[in-house]
Design a protein around this motif. Structure first.
Motif, PDB file in Angstrom:
ATOM      1  N   ASP A  70       0.871  -1.194   0.000  1.00 31.02           N
ATOM      2  CA  ASP A  70       0.000   0.000   0.000  1.00 31.02           C
ATOM      3  C   ASP A  70       0.881   1.208   0.000  1.00 31.02           C
ATOM      4  O   ASP A  70       2.024   1.175   0.471  1.00 31.02           O
ATOM      5  CB  ASP A  70      -0.875  -0.031   1.260  1.00 31.02           C
ATOM      6  CG  ASP A  70      -1.919  -1.143   1.125  1.00 31.02           C
ATOM      7  OD1 ASP A  70      -2.696  -1.078   0.176  1.00 31.02           O
ATOM      8  OD2 ASP A  70      -1.925  -2.061   1.962  1.00 31.02           O
ATOM      9  N   TYR A 128     -13.699  -5.910  -4.216  1.00 31.93           N
ATOM     10  CA  TYR A 128     -14.269  -7.075  -3.535  1.00 31.93           C
ATOM     11  C   TYR A 128     -15.713  -7.365  -3.982  1.00 31.93           C
ATOM     12  O   TYR A 128     -16.128  -8.503  -4.077  1.00 31.93           O
ATOM     13  CB  TYR A 128     -14.344  -6.809  -2.027  1.00 31.93           C
ATOM     14  CG  TYR A 128     -13.025  -6.799  -1.301  1.00 31.93           C
ATOM     15  CD1 TYR A 128     -12.156  -7.884  -1.383  1.00 31.93           C
ATOM     16  CD2 TYR A 128     -12.674  -5.728  -0.475  1.00 31.93           C
ATOM     17  CE1 TYR A 128     -10.957  -7.886  -0.666  1.00 31.93           C
ATOM     18  CE2 TYR A 128     -11.485  -5.727   0.241  1.00 31.93           C
ATOM     19  CZ  TYR A 128     -10.628  -6.803   0.145  1.00 31.93           C
ATOM     20  OH  TYR A 128      -9.449  -6.823   0.844  1.00 31.93           O
ATOM     21  N   LYS A 159      -7.113   1.391  -7.979  1.00 30.89           N
ATOM     22  CA  LYS A 159      -8.054   0.539  -7.251  1.00 30.89           C
ATOM     23  C   LYS A 159      -9.302   1.313  -6.855  1.00 30.89           C
ATOM     24  O   LYS A 159      -9.290   2.538  -6.917  1.00 30.89           O
ATOM     25  CB  LYS A 159      -7.374  -0.071  -6.028  1.00 30.89           C
ATOM     26  CG  LYS A 159      -6.953   0.957  -4.943  1.00 30.89           C
ATOM     27  CD  LYS A 159      -6.100   0.287  -3.892  1.00 30.89           C
ATOM     28  CE  LYS A 159      -5.833   1.213  -2.703  1.00 30.89           C
ATOM     29  NZ  LYS A 159      -4.972   0.594  -1.690  1.00 30.89           N
ATOM     30  N   GLU A 168     -11.068   2.188   7.090  1.00 31.24           N
ATOM     31  CA  GLU A 168     -11.371   1.074   6.190  1.00 31.24           C
ATOM     32  C   GLU A 168     -12.215   0.051   6.955  1.00 31.24           C
ATOM     33  O   GLU A 168     -12.044  -0.132   8.155  1.00 31.24           O
ATOM     34  CB  GLU A 168     -10.044   0.439   5.750  1.00 31.24           C
ATOM     35  CG  GLU A 168     -10.217  -0.721   4.822  1.00 31.24           C
ATOM     36  CD  GLU A 168      -8.874  -1.195   4.255  1.00 31.24           C
ATOM     37  OE1 GLU A 168      -7.911  -0.405   4.255  1.00 31.24           O
ATOM     38  OE2 GLU A 168      -8.805  -2.346   3.822  1.00 31.24           O
ATOM     39  N   ARG A 174       3.564   1.709   2.464  1.00 25.16           N
ATOM     40  CA  ARG A 174       3.445   0.927   3.709  1.00 25.16           C
ATOM     41  C   ARG A 174       4.143  -0.411   3.531  1.00 25.16           C
ATOM     42  O   ARG A 174       3.519  -1.424   3.300  1.00 25.16           O
ATOM     43  CB  ARG A 174       1.979   0.715   4.075  1.00 25.16           C
ATOM     44  CG  ARG A 174       1.802   0.036   5.431  1.00 25.16           C
ATOM     45  CD  ARG A 174       0.355  -0.020   5.857  1.00 25.16           C
ATOM     46  NE  ARG A 174      -0.439  -0.932   5.106  1.00 25.16           N
ATOM     47  CZ  ARG A 174      -0.814  -2.148   5.508  1.00 25.16           C
ATOM     48  NH1 ARG A 174      -0.454  -2.581   6.702  1.00 25.16           N
ATOM     49  NH2 ARG A 174      -1.550  -2.913   4.747  1.00 25.16           N
TER      50      ARG A 174
HETATM   51  C1  BGC Z   1      -7.677  -3.059   0.727  1.00 27.27           C
HETATM   52  C2  BGC Z   1      -6.751  -2.608  -0.383  1.00 27.27           C
HETATM   53  C3  BGC Z   1      -5.326  -2.829   0.023  1.00 27.27           C
HETATM   54  C4  BGC Z   1      -5.129  -4.289   0.372  1.00 27.27           C
HETATM   55  C5  BGC Z   1      -3.727  -4.626   0.810  1.00 27.27           C
HETATM   56  C6  BGC Z   1      -7.367  -4.459   1.215  1.00 27.27           C
HETATM   57  O1  BGC Z   1      -8.059  -4.746   2.383  1.00 27.27           O
HETATM   58  O2  BGC Z   1      -9.015  -2.995   0.291  1.00 27.27           O
HETATM   59  O3  BGC Z   1      -6.979  -1.239  -0.658  1.00 27.27           O
HETATM   60  O4  BGC Z   1      -4.477  -2.412  -0.987  1.00 27.27           O
HETATM   61  O5  BGC Z   1      -5.993  -4.635   1.440  1.00 27.27           O
HETATM   62  O6  BGC Z   1      -3.465  -4.068   2.043  1.00 27.27           O
END
Ligand code: BGC
Length: 751
Positions: free
Chosen positions: A43, A198, A151, A417, A49
């Motif tokens: 990420d 998803y 994404k 998230e 990250r």
């Molecule tokens: C997220 C993505 C992220 C991926 C890897 C998923 O839960 O929706 O945006 O890149 O995890 O961390």
């Protein structure tokens, strides 16, 4: 690395299948004997990250220290393409330094509701703005020899049941709003990878959606990279592969590979489809190998400075009555609220960055204050509980100050998230504090720190509101510059701030039920809804104030008539009429009032940010092509312009358009009408072949006006097949229309 075709020829079925399934949590499978290295993906989107230790996709375990840039919600408020590019490039440099080949971002999902927990990671409610900014972020990152992953493709507009919600959406809305936000970015920037979402769209998981991943993304838009799944998005790996999902992430412990191998062996999946996926993955690996910069390092201090520059442009001055801002560098300033000392600068979840350093607003204010004396009060408790003592202390400090600056915002869990908000309100202890301070002081400015729109019931009681968004690790310095006027605010909202949650377009249909969410508001997302319904937002899309003033004039179009295959050049002059240097975001909207289909009142089709010294003026130019005028016509499965007069509107915001001009566009798409016996009189009325019949029949319908009937309206809506019986009845059989005559007429009209 060897040539891709050569490599492919050497690979066994098992090796090919294993390359299409993750090798670990953050990397693809390495095949050393073939010289195929692993790719590392991490990420995104507003920093890198990289987890060198324990891995997770929810931002739980620590990652390496990297620069935390402003989140997408703030970056979008900059409306500054060049800035997006620079930040993308800096993220790309950090990827090189961290030995990362693919950064998972940007996110181009549309902000359908301000409640979406991940809105801070997305750009806008408008697809044009979102696509333009995403493209620049991608180009910047990829300029450094690493790939971006656009994404979450597509229609991932909520966190509630994100893993399996079925998004029920009509084709036009999907194309014009939700896909358009990705389309522009794919076409303009060719990301190395696209990450599928998803959720399902109209019953099919995005990860297994052939229409989405192959027909639209590759065949229509020309995407040449590979599609990667969102983490754990894959249900049936073989079906996904057949649909166009090249890489499953993370590893599925052999399950995905087995599914592919046995599907190929049983004939359920063609090896040719597998080969294509492998080729696409190999070609990205090969680009990454070529792009790798040996012993790359990056200048963290320079990136911190860039994060500050980005934060400056990401803040939006929403209200500034009586010029309460900028603050004078003298007198007493009450700084109230714990976010002044523990700022919110990013959201929670997979995008969470372990920042190289974090500047503190109060400290930065002190540094910039010169002759002003700062006084601090906590004012409210971060846990949301009412605390009378904190409130009293803040009131006391406010009473002795010349001006009060209150720091308010959402708690961490509300920009997160995996979870949507249920309300747009700030914690009630913050609302109460602001209302109370506004009662005892006439000069109050509120600084907001949040990743998405909030309700501000006290907006009318305070003089100033500065939306600082989640501005990244260097936000504090930028904030001090803006509050003290060392920098002129230049952000504008990339999303509407509604008066209340009840006013939002999808209020009734968000987040849906236990299986599906229906996008019943259709095209009317964000300002498209407020424009159409006349519901007044708190702050409209595109709104943002400055410490200077701008005047727009001299709007010119290079032609007044054009074919839809031509381009239109639009220019105007913008002048800084105030005393400070400043940047203005000029917005161009297109309006087509005579549309035969339901269309938004107007749509954003261009924007430019101009930097102007006091008294300076500059010409701003736009070029509009066919898409600026078109709608997605589901009858022809394509974009179509209707011939007619289009208005070009130039706005300071979506609610304030100040200049307009007309251009007549002639369509080059002819849509042949098809008539049947169920067409109506109104449908055939303008056809020359039908003129005689329509005239005779309408003439024979004499009486009735006195009954208050609109005979014409009644008559027009009749299906033509009814004319046979009706004319019998009217004329007693004499001169009646026969079914043969009608069929003849239809044949003539259909050519
Ligand atoms: C997220 C993505 C992220 C991926 C890897 C998923 O839960 O929706 O945006 O890149 O995890 O961390």
């Amino acid at each position: 690395m060897e040539d891709i075709k050569t490599l492919l020829a050497k690979m066994t079925l098992e090796e090919k299948a294993s390359l299409c399934c993750g090798g670990g949590f953050w990397n693809t499978r390495e095949l050393p004997h073939l010289g195929i290295p692993a790719l590392t993906l991490t990420d995104g989107p507003h920093g890198v990250r990289k987890q060198s230790g324990a891995a997770d996709h929810l931002g739980l375990n620590e990652s390496d220290k990297t620069t935390c840039f402003p989140t997408a919600a703030g970056m979008a408020a900059s409306w500054n393409r060049e800035l997006l590019y620079k930040v993308g490039a800096a993220i790309g440099e950090e990827c090189q330094a961290e030995d990362v080949q693919i950064v998972l971002g940007p996110g181009a999902n549309i902000k359908r509701s301000p409640l979406c927990g991940r809105n801070f990671e997305y750009f806008s409610e408008d697809p044009y703005l979102s696509a333009q900014l995403a493209a620049k972020h991608i180009q910047g990152a990829q300029s450094q020899g690493v790939g971006a992953s656009l994404k979450h493709f597509a229609a991932n507009n909520q966190e509630t049941r994100r893993f399996n919600i079925d998004v029920v959406i009509d084709e036009r809305t999907l194309r014009e709003i939700y896909l358009a936000s990705f389309e522009g970015a794919v076409v303009d920037a060719q990301p190395w990878t696209v990450m599928c979402a998803y959720n399902k769209i109209n019953g099919e998981f995005c990860s297994q959606n052939r229409k989405l991943l192959t027909e639209i993304l590759r065949e229509e838009w020309g995407f040449a990279g590979f599609v990667v799944s969102d983490w754990f998005a894959v249900s049936e790996r073989d079906k996904g592969l057949a649909a166009g999902l090249d890489l499953e992430m993370p590893t599925s412990a052999g399950i995905g590979k087995e599914a592919i191998v046995s599907a190929v062996k049983s004939g359920g999946l063609s090896e040719a489809a597998l080969d294509k996926a492998v080729e696409r993955i190999l070609s990205v690996i090969s680009k990454a190998v070529d792009g790798k910069k040996a012993s790359a390092a990056c200048d963290k201090a320079a990136h911190h400075a860039l994060a500050r520059e980005a934060a400056r442009e990401s803040m939006v001055l929403l209200k500034n009555e009586g010029g309460v801002l900028p603050l004078a560098k003298k007198g007493g300033i009450a700084v109230i609220g714990p976010f002044a000392k523990t700022p919110r600068f990013q959201g929670a979840g997979s995008s969470h960055i372990n920042a190289t350093r974090v500047d503190i607003p109060y400290d930065e204010l002190e540094k910039a204050a010169e002759g002003a004396a700062l006084m601090y009060a906590e004012g409210y408790a971060l846990n949301g509980e009412a605390d009378a003592a904190l409130l009293e202390e803040a009131k006391k400090i406010a009473a002795s100050a010349d001006v009060c600056v209150i720091f308010a915002g959402l708690p961490d869990k509300d920009d997160s998230e995996g979870k949507d908000r249920v309300s747009l309100r700030l914690p009630e202890n913050q609302n109460a504090l602001i209302a109370e301070i506004a009662k005892v002081h006439k000069s109050v400015a509120v600084v907001l720190m949040n990743g998405s729109a909030v309700e501000t019931p006290w907006a009318g009681d305070v003089k100033g509101i500065l939306e600082a968004y989640l501005g990244g690790q260097a936000m504090a310095g930028a904030l001090a510059e803006i509050l003290f006027g060392d920098c002129n605010p230049s952000g504008k909202l990339a999303e509407t701030f509604p008066q209340t949650l009840h006013d939002t377009p999808c209020f009734i249909n968000f987040p849906g039920d236990s299986k599906r969410v229906e996008y019943r508001e259709g095209l009317f997302v964000g300002y498209r809804y407020y424009d159409k319904t006349g519901v007044k937002p708190l702050f409209p899309f595109g709104h943002g104030l400055s410490y200077t003033t701008f005047e727009y004039s001299d709007l010119r179009l290079d032609k007044s008539e054009m074919m839809d295959t031509e381009e239109l050049r639009v220019s105007l002059t913008v002048k800084n009429t105030g005393k400070r240097a400043g940047k203005e975001i000029v917005q161009l909207y297109v309006r087509y009032p005579a549309a035969s289909v339901i269309r938004p009142v107007k749509e954003l089709k261009g924007f430019e940010k101009v930097d102007l010294a006091p008294g300076e003026e500059k010409q701003v130019e736009f070029t509009l092509g066919k898409r600026a005028f078109a709608f997605y016509d589901t009858d022809i499965n394509g974009w179509r312009v209707e011939s007619g007069d289009f208005e070009i509107l130039i706005g300071k915001s979506s609610a304030e358009t100040v200049l307009s001009a007309l251009v007549h566009v002639t369509s080059t798409t002819t849509v042949k009408k098809r008539y049947t016996l169920d067409s109506t009189i109104a449908d055939i009325r303008d056809e020359p072949a039908a003129a005689q019949l329509v005239q005779t029949l309408s003439g024979s319908l004499g009486a009735g006006q006195e009954l208050g009937l609109d005979l014409d309206a009644l008559f027009s809506s009749i299906k033509i097949r009814s004319l046979v019986a009706m004319s019998q009845f009217k004329s007693g059989g004499k001169g009646a229309v026969t079914i043969e005559q009608l069929n003849g007429l239809i044949a003539a009209m259909n050519g």
